[in-house]
Scaffold this active site. Sequence first.
Site, PDB file in Angstrom:
ATOM      1  CG  HIS A  98      -9.093  -1.337  -5.272  1.00 25.24           C
ATOM      2  ND1 HIS A  98      -9.694  -1.538  -4.050  1.00 25.24           N
ATOM      3  CD2 HIS A  98     -10.068  -1.456  -6.205  1.00 25.24           C
ATOM      4  CE1 HIS A  98     -10.977  -1.789  -4.245  1.00 25.24           C
ATOM      5  NE2 HIS A  98     -11.231  -1.732  -5.542  1.00 25.24           N
TER       6      HIS A  98
ATOM      7  CE1 TYR B 117      -3.623  -2.504   0.078  1.00 21.07           C
ATOM      8  CE2 TYR B 117      -2.791  -3.210   2.231  1.00 21.07           C
ATOM      9  CZ  TYR B 117      -3.637  -3.396   1.146  1.00 21.07           C
ATOM     10  OH  TYR B 117      -4.491  -4.480   1.116  1.00 21.07           O
TER      11      TYR B 117
HETATM   12  C1  DQA Z   1      -7.464  -2.210  -1.164  1.00 17.43           C
HETATM   13  C2  DQA Z   1      -7.532  -3.662  -1.641  1.00 17.43           C
HETATM   14  C3  DQA Z   1      -8.516  -4.466  -0.791  1.00 17.43           C
HETATM   15  O1  DQA Z   1      -8.560  -5.811  -1.248  1.00 17.43           O
HETATM   16  C4  DQA Z   1      -8.092  -4.457   0.650  1.00 17.43           C
HETATM   17  O2  DQA Z   1      -9.051  -5.134   1.450  1.00 17.43           O
HETATM   18  C5  DQA Z   1      -7.811  -3.107   1.192  1.00 17.43           C
HETATM   19  C6  DQA Z   1      -7.158  -2.105   0.315  1.00 17.43           C
HETATM   20  C7  DQA Z   1      -6.384  -1.404  -1.923  1.00 17.43           C
HETATM   21  O3  DQA Z   1      -6.386  -0.174  -1.811  1.00 17.43           O
HETATM   22  O4  DQA Z   1      -5.534  -1.989  -2.601  1.00 17.43           O
HETATM   23  O5  DQA Z   1      -8.037  -2.810   2.345  1.00 17.43           O
HETATM   24  O6  DQA Z   1      -8.721  -1.590  -1.427  1.00 17.43           O
END
Ligand code: DQA
Length: 161
Positions: free
Chosen positions: A115, A23
Amino acid sequence: MNTILVINGPNLGILGKRQPHLYGTKTLANILDEIKSIAKEKKIKVDDFQHNVEGEIINFLNEKYIEYCSSKKEKINKRLAGIIINPAGYTHTSIALRDSLEVFRQENIPIFEVHLSNIFAREEFRHKSYISPIANGVVSGLGSYGYIAALHKIFELEENV
Ligand code: DQA
């Protein structure tokens, strides 16, 4: 002044520390600062919201729906230009969140799903999104740039309003 909603779901309040290999190292505050400074140049207000609880996100969306989409339309100078949402884990589980977003589509308010990671390159349970079918666009795997890309798309759509 027109407004963009930037909504972040569960566990995104701990960005920066949370699995940075997936992330990134920016905090949510860093990302929001960047979004707000770009939006300010375009004279667009950013209304941001992060919550870990599904119902709280839905409450926020319902409030904004009443505020911006009520049939009285007396607040003509107040318009919602778009919604940017990273629904996080609720992406893969929440019909209720999808329903609360879908009403904005009926009002022609564009919705962009973001995402940070590429959900299609991860576990299979992340490959399904309940939100994507009602979104105008989806950005996945571009890190925090995904929010900026969605923002620029909303600016582009605004030019044609
Ligand atoms: C997310 C991807 C999701 O699968 C995960 O549960 C997240 C973050 C992303 O930003 O890549 O919490 O949304």
